[in-house]
Motif scaffolding. Structure first.
Motif, PDB file in Angstrom:
ATOM      1  N   TYR A  22      35.414  36.084  27.083  1.00  0.00           N
ATOM      2  CA  TYR A  22      35.224  35.134  27.979  1.00  0.00           C
ATOM      3  C   TYR A  22      34.451  35.751  29.283  1.00  0.00           C
ATOM      4  CZ  TYR A  22      34.407  30.631  30.461  1.00  0.00           C
ATOM      5  OH  TYR A  22      33.953  29.655  30.977  1.00  0.00           O
ATOM      6  N   ALA A  23      35.020  36.708  29.850  1.00  0.00           N
ATOM      7  CA  ALA A  23      34.763  37.424  30.949  1.00  0.00           C
ATOM      8  C   ALA A  23      33.292  37.986  30.550  1.00  0.00           C
ATOM      9  CB  ALA A  23      35.606  38.502  31.418  1.00  0.00           C
ATOM     10  N   LEU A  24      33.252  38.555  29.547  1.00  0.00           N
ATOM     11  CA  LEU A  24      31.930  39.425  29.093  1.00  0.00           C
ATOM     12  C   LEU A  24      30.848  38.106  28.936  1.00  0.00           C
ATOM     13  CD1 LEU A  24      32.916  41.931  26.755  1.00  0.00           C
ATOM     14  CD2 LEU A  24      31.676  42.328  28.798  1.00  0.00           C
ATOM     15  N   TYR A  25      31.166  37.009  28.475  1.00  0.00           N
ATOM     16  CA  TYR A  25      30.151  35.872  28.411  1.00  0.00           C
ATOM     17  C   TYR A  25      29.783  35.411  29.676  1.00  0.00           C
ATOM     18  CZ  TYR A  25      29.040  30.696  27.918  1.00  0.00           C
ATOM     19  OH  TYR A  25      28.082  29.703  28.237  1.00  0.00           O
ATOM     20  N   LEU A  26      30.598  35.540  30.506  1.00  0.00           N
ATOM     21  CA  LEU A  26      30.437  34.955  32.078  1.00  0.00           C
ATOM     22  C   LEU A  26      29.409  36.007  32.670  1.00  0.00           C
ATOM     23  CD1 LEU A  26      33.761  33.382  33.534  1.00  0.00           C
ATOM     24  CD2 LEU A  26      31.534  32.200  32.712  1.00  0.00           C
ATOM     25  N   GLN A  27      29.624  37.120  32.344  1.00  0.00           N
ATOM     26  CA  GLN A  27      28.778  38.276  32.993  1.00  0.00           C
ATOM     27  C   GLN A  27      27.413  38.169  32.321  1.00  0.00           C
ATOM     28  OE1 GLN A  27      30.615  41.956  32.776  1.00  0.00           O
ATOM     29  NE2 GLN A  27      28.643  43.326  32.959  1.00  0.00           N
ATOM     30  N   LEU A  28      27.354  38.425  30.740  1.00  0.00           N
ATOM     31  CA  LEU A  28      26.081  38.345  30.301  1.00  0.00           C
ATOM     32  C   LEU A  28      25.448  37.312  30.173  1.00  0.00           C
ATOM     33  CD1 LEU A  28      27.459  40.801  27.541  1.00  0.00           C
ATOM     34  CD2 LEU A  28      26.305  41.490  29.503  1.00  0.00           C
ATOM     35  N   ILE A  29      26.067  35.937  29.771  1.00  0.00           N
ATOM     36  CA  ILE A  29      25.057  34.873  29.830  1.00  0.00           C
ATOM     37  C   ILE A  29      25.142  34.257  30.900  1.00  0.00           C
ATOM     38  CG2 ILE A  29      25.256  32.584  28.415  1.00  0.00           C
ATOM     39  CD1 ILE A  29      24.696  35.307  26.775  1.00  0.00           C
ATOM     40  N   LEU A 136      40.089  25.223  40.295  1.00  0.00           N
ATOM     41  CA  LEU A 136      40.771  26.343  40.293  1.00  0.00           C
ATOM     42  C   LEU A 136      39.701  27.443  39.949  1.00  0.00           C
ATOM     43  CD1 LEU A 136      44.365  26.247  38.391  1.00  0.00           C
ATOM     44  CD2 LEU A 136      43.830  26.305  41.017  1.00  0.00           C
ATOM     45  N   ASN A 137      39.455  28.758  40.561  1.00  0.00           N
ATOM     46  CA  ASN A 137      38.490  29.604  40.360  1.00  0.00           C
ATOM     47  C   ASN A 137      39.145  30.670  39.320  1.00  0.00           C
ATOM     48  OD1 ASN A 137      39.859  31.093  42.115  1.00  0.00           O
ATOM     49  ND2 ASN A 137      38.944  30.374  43.776  1.00  0.00           N
ATOM     50  N   LEU A 138      38.205  31.605  39.173  1.00  0.00           N
ATOM     51  CA  LEU A 138      38.664  32.693  38.187  1.00  0.00           C
ATOM     52  C   LEU A 138      39.753  33.452  38.594  1.00  0.00           C
ATOM     53  CD1 LEU A 138      35.028  34.100  37.032  1.00  0.00           C
ATOM     54  CD2 LEU A 138      36.712  32.998  35.705  1.00  0.00           C
ATOM     55  N   PRO A 139      40.017  33.686  39.767  1.00  0.00           N
ATOM     56  CA  PRO A 139      41.134  34.544  40.175  1.00  0.00           C
ATOM     57  C   PRO A 139      42.409  33.650  40.005  1.00  0.00           C
ATOM     58  CG  PRO A 139      39.575  35.023  41.945  1.00  0.00           C
ATOM     59  CD  PRO A 139      38.896  33.747  40.855  1.00  0.00           C
ATOM     60  N   ASP A 140      42.091  32.521  40.290  1.00  0.00           N
ATOM     61  CA  ASP A 140      43.417  31.494  40.082  1.00  0.00           C
ATOM     62  C   ASP A 140      43.824  31.528  38.685  1.00  0.00           C
ATOM     63  OD1 ASP A 140      43.163  30.870  42.877  1.00  0.00           O
ATOM     64  OD2 ASP A 140      41.957  29.234  42.449  1.00  0.00           O
ATOM     65  N   TRP A 141      42.667  31.172  37.785  1.00  0.00           N
ATOM     66  CA  TRP A 141      43.079  31.254  36.428  1.00  0.00           C
ATOM     67  C   TRP A 141      43.722  32.500  35.753  1.00  0.00           C
ATOM     68  CZ3 TRP A 141      44.077  27.196  33.906  1.00  0.00           C
ATOM     69  CH2 TRP A 141      43.757  25.863  34.244  1.00  0.00           C
ATOM     70  N   SER A 142      43.060  33.693  36.264  1.00  0.00           N
ATOM     71  CA  SER A 142      43.701  34.844  36.068  1.00  0.00           C
ATOM     72  C   SER A 142      44.957  35.074  36.278  1.00  0.00           C
ATOM     73  CB  SER A 142      42.748  36.064  36.675  1.00  0.00           C
ATOM     74  OG  SER A 142      43.032  37.207  35.982  1.00  0.00           O
ATOM     75  N   ALA A 143      45.477  34.740  37.455  1.00  0.00           N
ATOM     76  CA  ALA A 143      46.843  35.179  37.848  1.00  0.00           C
ATOM     77  C   ALA A 143      47.573  34.072  36.972  1.00  0.00           C
ATOM     78  CB  ALA A 143      47.024  34.553  39.488  1.00  0.00           C
TER      79      ALA A 143
END
Length: 162
Positions: A22-29, A136-143
């Motif tokens: 999903y991180a790659l999807y957010l980065q590439l797409i 919640l943003n990405l770092p929140d979900w990551s934590a």
């Protein structure tokens, strides 16, 4: 090892692989560039996931299973610390400028960043809060995910069954 414990290792591996995907999807797409703290979290997800995959494939007895789960706890805790630091930076961006920092230069100079730049090259700003879900943003979900993985690893560590 009990089939349920082995399934936890597989679940953790598949979850880490999905999050990295999903991180790659957010980065590439979606064109969300990873910052240095994002790249460190990706490395932590890789470490947690690969440790879980090794434990799943190895199917160890209790003592070695505890070594695997202990390593996963350390990697998940480290990832959670980085994610919480980034979540703090998103909320208080004036406290720290993460643009082109020594961390970014260091991470981009590592061989792994040259070997797989799409995954490990840091080019984004740590204080950007573009993506949100359920407020919640990405770092929140990551934590949250790191804490879940760490909690599962602690459960596996203390589970007495073979």
């Amino acid at each position: 090892m009990k089939p349920g414990i082995r399934a936890f290792f597989l679940l953790i591996f598949l979850s880490c692989a999905s999050l990295i995907g999903y991180a790659l999807y957010l980065q590439l797409i979606k064109n969300l560039l990873p910052c240095p703290l994002c790249v460190v979290q990706r490395v932590a997800y890789w470490l947690v996931g690969l440790t879980a995959l090794l434990a799943f494939l190895h199917n160890p007895q209790v003592m070695v299973r505890r070594i695997y789960s202990g390593a996963m706890v350390v990697f998940a805790f480290a990832g959670a610390v980085v994610a919480l630091r980034q979540a703090w930076l998103v909320r208080y961006p004036e406290a720290f400028e993460c643009g082109i920092s020594p961390e970014e230069k260091f991470l981009n100079a590592l061989p792994i960043a040259r070997w797989w730049p799409t995954m490990f090259e840091a080019n984004g700003d740590c204080a950007d809060a573009i993506w949100k879900f359920a407020s919640l943003n990405l770092p929140d979900w990551s934590a949250i995910f790191f804490l879940i993985f760490g909690g599962l690893a602690v459960y596996i560590f203390f589970c007495r069954s073979q």
